[in-house]
Design a protein around this motif. Sequence first.
Motif, short mmCIF file in Angstrom:
data_model
loop_
_atom_site.label_atom_id
_atom_site.label_comp_id
_atom_site.label_asym_id
_atom_site.label_seq_id
_atom_site.Cartn_x
_atom_site.Cartn_y
_atom_site.Cartn_z
N PHE A 176 24.62 -5.37 4.64
CA PHE A 176 23.30 -5.70 4.53
C PHE A 176 22.86 -5.34 3.41
O PHE A 176 23.38 -4.76 2.59
CB PHE A 176 22.48 -4.68 5.49
N PHE A 177 21.79 -6.24 2.53
CA PHE A 177 21.42 -5.91 1.38
C PHE A 177 20.39 -4.51 1.50
O PHE A 177 19.59 -4.25 2.46
CB PHE A 177 20.41 -6.78 0.79
N ALA A 178 20.46 -3.60 0.62
CA ALA A 178 19.88 -2.41 0.36
C ALA A 178 19.33 -1.87 -1.05
O ALA A 178 20.39 -2.26 -1.70
CB ALA A 178 20.29 -1.28 1.24
N GLU A 179 18.29 -1.46 -1.21
CA GLU A 179 17.91 -0.83 -2.49
C GLU A 179 17.11 0.60 -2.11
O GLU A 179 16.65 0.57 -1.25
CB GLU A 179 17.02 -1.99 -3.37
N LYS A 180 17.26 1.35 -3.23
CA LYS A 180 16.77 2.55 -3.11
C LYS A 180 15.35 2.35 -3.63
O LYS A 180 14.83 1.37 -4.16
CB LYS A 180 17.26 3.62 -4.21
N TYR A 181 14.35 3.25 -3.20
CA TYR A 181 12.94 2.96 -3.47
C TYR A 181 12.51 3.48 -4.97
O TYR A 181 13.41 3.83 -5.40
CB TYR A 181 12.28 4.34 -2.55
N ASP A 182 11.76 2.67 -5.27
CA ASP A 182 11.33 2.78 -6.64
C ASP A 182 9.81 2.91 -6.91
O ASP A 182 9.11 2.80 -7.79
CB ASP A 182 11.40 1.41 -7.59
N GLN A 183 9.02 3.27 -5.48
CA GLN A 183 7.73 3.82 -5.57
C GLN A 183 7.74 5.22 -4.77
O GLN A 183 8.16 5.33 -3.73
CB GLN A 183 6.84 2.94 -5.05
N LEU A 184 6.97 6.02 -5.34
CA LEU A 184 6.72 7.42 -4.52
C LEU A 184 5.34 7.17 -4.07
O LEU A 184 4.51 6.37 -4.52
CB LEU A 184 6.82 8.62 -5.66
N PRO A 185 4.98 8.26 -2.85
CA PRO A 185 3.69 8.14 -2.41
C PRO A 185 2.82 8.46 -3.55
O PRO A 185 1.63 7.75 -3.34
CB PRO A 185 3.80 9.22 -1.34
N LEU A 186 2.84 9.30 -4.50
CA LEU A 186 1.99 9.47 -5.44
C LEU A 186 1.62 7.93 -6.16
O LEU A 186 0.51 7.91 -6.90
CB LEU A 186 2.23 10.55 -6.47
N ASP A 187 2.69 7.46 -6.47
CA ASP A 187 2.28 5.93 -7.03
C ASP A 187 1.66 4.65 -6.29
O ASP A 187 0.98 3.91 -6.63
CB ASP A 187 3.76 5.19 -7.24
N MET A 188 1.43 5.10 -5.07
CA MET A 188 0.69 4.43 -3.88
C MET A 188 -0.52 4.56 -3.52
O MET A 188 -0.92 4.37 -2.35
CB MET A 188 1.60 3.97 -2.86
N THR A 189 -1.06 5.89 -4.06
CA THR A 189 -2.26 6.74 -3.60
C THR A 189 -3.38 5.53 -3.03
O THR A 189 -4.00 5.79 -1.96
CB THR A 189 -2.81 7.77 -4.52
N ASP A 190 -3.85 4.77 -3.95
CA ASP A 190 -4.88 3.67 -3.59
C ASP A 190 -4.56 2.99 -2.50
O ASP A 190 -5.35 2.79 -1.68
CB ASP A 190 -5.24 2.85 -4.81
#
Length: 197
Positions: free
Chosen positions: A169-183
């Motif tokens: 399968f295609f997979a990537e590691k995360y590039d956003q932390l919850p702190l980056d997505m607060t809004d």
Amino acid sequence: SCGAEIISDKNTSSTFCAFCGSPALVTRRLTREFKPDYIIPFKFDKAKAISIFEEHCAGISHLPKNFNSKKVLEKMTGLYVPTWIISSEVEVKVSGQGRKGKMVDDAQAENFAADWNNYQHLTFGRVKLRLKNVPFDGEIKIANNLFAAAEPFDYSELVPFRAEYLQGFFAEKYDQLPLDMTDRIYRRLDKYALSVC
């Protein structure tokens, strides 16, 4: 397996050889802080996915030309999306006005009489609730509405993560932390809390 060099971007952790099509894992990208705790394993293989897609397309009368051609179906691949699961305590302040009686028009509403048959009451309150297991994709490339279309997820199927689950399968590691997505997190939790209230 053919000896070709695989080129990928910095977040790719599972892909395919462009020449022979064999799956390739870049396991070092899924270690330490990038290693997921759990995964919901893929339910079915490519053949089953193609079968479901063809069945879906059979019920649509005006498909674009070559939309479900063999050439297009050969490119179909499962995609792993790194996901953050957020739980939160939420407090909502509410206020409302209740009225009992018959409102014929605005004039009567203005002259609303408080008697046994007609009365109004203004109330305030505070609602505390816990929102559990709200998923957010941890990858910028994945459109949020596309990810939301895949919900809800069955968390009872979570198993401890092993890299072998991503083979093929295609997979990537995360590039956003919850702190980056607060809004984004606050907006969605607010929306859920208000709908509950």
